[in-house]
Write a protein that holds these residues in place. Structure first.
Motif, short mmCIF file in Angstrom:
data_model
loop_
_atom_site.label_atom_id
_atom_site.label_comp_id
_atom_site.label_asym_id
_atom_site.label_seq_id
_atom_site.Cartn_x
_atom_site.Cartn_y
_atom_site.Cartn_z
N MET A 211 42.91 13.26 54.10
CA MET A 211 42.29 14.44 54.71
C MET A 211 41.62 15.36 53.69
O MET A 211 40.73 16.13 54.03
CB MET A 211 43.34 15.24 55.48
N GLY A 212 42.09 15.30 52.45
CA GLY A 212 41.50 16.13 51.40
C GLY A 212 41.87 17.59 51.50
O GLY A 212 41.11 18.47 51.06
N LEU A 213 43.05 17.90 52.04
CA LEU A 213 43.49 19.30 52.14
C LEU A 213 44.01 19.79 50.79
O LEU A 213 44.41 18.99 49.94
CB LEU A 213 44.57 19.44 53.21
N GLY A 214 44.02 21.09 50.61
CA GLY A 214 44.39 21.68 49.33
C GLY A 214 45.90 21.79 49.12
O GLY A 214 46.68 21.81 50.08
N MET A 215 46.29 21.86 47.88
CA MET A 215 47.69 21.98 47.47
C MET A 215 47.86 23.29 46.70
O MET A 215 47.08 23.57 45.79
CB MET A 215 48.07 20.78 46.59
N PRO A 216 48.86 24.11 47.03
CA PRO A 216 49.09 25.34 46.27
C PRO A 216 49.28 25.06 44.79
O PRO A 216 49.84 24.01 44.42
CB PRO A 216 50.36 25.91 46.90
N GLU A 217 48.85 25.98 43.96
CA GLU A 217 48.87 25.77 42.51
C GLU A 217 50.27 25.48 41.99
O GLU A 217 50.46 24.65 41.11
CB GLU A 217 48.27 26.98 41.79
N LYS A 218 51.27 26.18 42.52
CA LYS A 218 52.63 25.96 42.03
C LYS A 218 53.14 24.57 42.40
O LYS A 218 53.88 23.95 41.63
CB LYS A 218 53.58 27.03 42.58
N VAL A 219 52.77 24.10 43.56
CA VAL A 219 53.14 22.74 43.96
C VAL A 219 52.44 21.74 43.05
O VAL A 219 53.05 20.77 42.58
CB VAL A 219 52.75 22.47 45.43
N LYS A 220 51.18 21.99 42.78
CA LYS A 220 50.40 21.12 41.90
C LYS A 220 51.03 21.05 40.52
O LYS A 220 51.15 19.98 39.92
CB LYS A 220 48.97 21.66 41.81
N ARG A 221 51.45 22.18 40.03
CA ARG A 221 52.03 22.25 38.69
C ARG A 221 53.36 21.51 38.59
O ARG A 221 53.63 20.77 37.63
CB ARG A 221 52.25 23.72 38.29
N ASP A 222 54.23 21.65 39.60
CA ASP A 222 55.60 21.14 39.49
C ASP A 222 55.84 19.79 40.17
O ASP A 222 56.73 19.05 39.76
CB ASP A 222 56.58 22.17 40.07
N ALA A 223 55.07 19.47 41.21
CA ALA A 223 55.38 18.28 41.99
C ALA A 223 54.34 17.18 41.90
O ALA A 223 54.65 16.02 42.20
CB ALA A 223 55.58 18.66 43.46
N LEU A 224 53.12 17.50 41.51
CA LEU A 224 52.05 16.50 41.55
C LEU A 224 52.34 15.33 40.61
O LEU A 224 52.16 14.17 40.97
CB LEU A 224 50.72 17.15 41.20
N GLY A 225 52.80 15.63 39.40
CA GLY A 225 53.08 14.57 38.42
C GLY A 225 54.27 13.71 38.81
O GLY A 225 54.13 12.49 39.02
#
Length: 304
Positions: A211-225
């Protein structure tokens, strides 16, 4: 007569010598021989049935089910999943430790994970193909199962259709909520809380990739990897996006949902929380993805 016999003997000897000088025919990838094909697995070529009829899937069983594969043995997680219970009636639950039980099922193909034990022993029971979890993305994994089962065209047809449907839904969501809309996927068992990146099931592949929806910055920082991140209940608001997808066991304690902390999260206040059942959301196969896509379309857009 003697000359004729000598000539015949020489001719026979020449044929034998010529045959000895030839190299044996090599089995080529995807070459059918007596109803088998060679599948190029990540650990090397494996000769498998062209149309397997009795499959033991210690991993990827839902992918097999989605392509109409006949399963005789599956892992306990798949059997306990409410999306597959009816489809797996009569199918035995097995693990890689159940070598005798697996052998008794007389499989003609075994699918396992590289992290599992007894792979060599499993290979003595039936052709065994292993996959490393997460090495392939969710669409490539379905394509590989299609290749393995001789149903690559069917697998690709679903991939193309799913991508089209999910992309269209993503466009509609952005048209309604804004191009920069964000969503957070939380999970809880009432004791622990988690937030997920973009490839850890629970619909994350749909929301963030398809869908290409956005991810909050804090989620991106801690969970994306790492794929997921454990949280304390107190910091949930810091990770919440414009929308929340909440994965939980519907029969478990939900007292946290009655707290001021939870109810003061903007997405909760605005009734932008989409609940999904944890047990039905821990895979990324076509059956699960189609099920979740329908839930998301209804949750975001109010459509059926």
């Amino acid at each position: 007569m003697r000359k004729l016999l000598l000539l015949s003997a020489f001719a026979l000897l020449a044929i034998v010598l010529a045959a000895c000088g030839q190299k044996p025919a090599e089995l080529q990838p995807a070459e059918q021989q007596a109803g088998t094909v060679v599948y190029e697995s990540e650990t090397g070529p494996v000769e498998v049935p062209a149309s397997p009829k009795r499959i033991v899937a210690l991993t990827n069983a839902p992918n097999v089910l989605s392509l109409g594969g006949t399963l005789v043995g599956v892992d306990t997680w798949t059997k306990d999943n409410p999306l597959f219970t009816d489809k797996l009636s009569g199918v035995e639950v097995v693990s890689e430790a159940d070598l005798e039980k697996i052998a008794a099922l007389e499989p003609d193909l075994i699918i396992a994970g590289t992290h599992q034990k007894n792979i060599e022993e499993l290979g003595k029971i039936a052709p065994t193909v292993v996959y490393t979890w997460g090495k392939l993305d969710y669409l490539a994994q379905q394509r590989e199962i299609g290749k393995l089962l001789g149903k690559e065209k069917e697998a690709q047809a679903w991939i193309d259709d799913f991508k089209r449907r999910a992309e269209e839904a993503g466009k509609q969501i952005k048209a309604k909520a804004g191009e920069n809309v964000t969503v957070t996927v939380f999970e809880t068992d009432a004791k622990n809380f988690y937030v997920f990146g973009n490839n850890w099931a629970r619909g994350t592949e749909i929301l963030y990739q398809a869908m290409g929806l956005g991810m909050p910055e804090k989620v991106k920082r801690d969970a994306l990897g790492p794929g997921y991140y454990m949280l304390s209940q107190e910091v949930l608001p810091e990770y919440a996006g414009d929308y929340i997808v909440l994965s939980r066991d519907s029969s478990a304690d939900n007292s946290f949902m009655k707290t001021d902390l939870w109810n003061n999260i903007p997405a909760v206040k605005a009734k932008r929380v989409i609940e999904i059942e944890t047990k039905a959301s821990t895979y990324s196969d076509p059956i699960t993805l189609d099920y979740l896509l329908d839930i998301f379309k209804k949750g975001f857009l109010g459509s059926n």
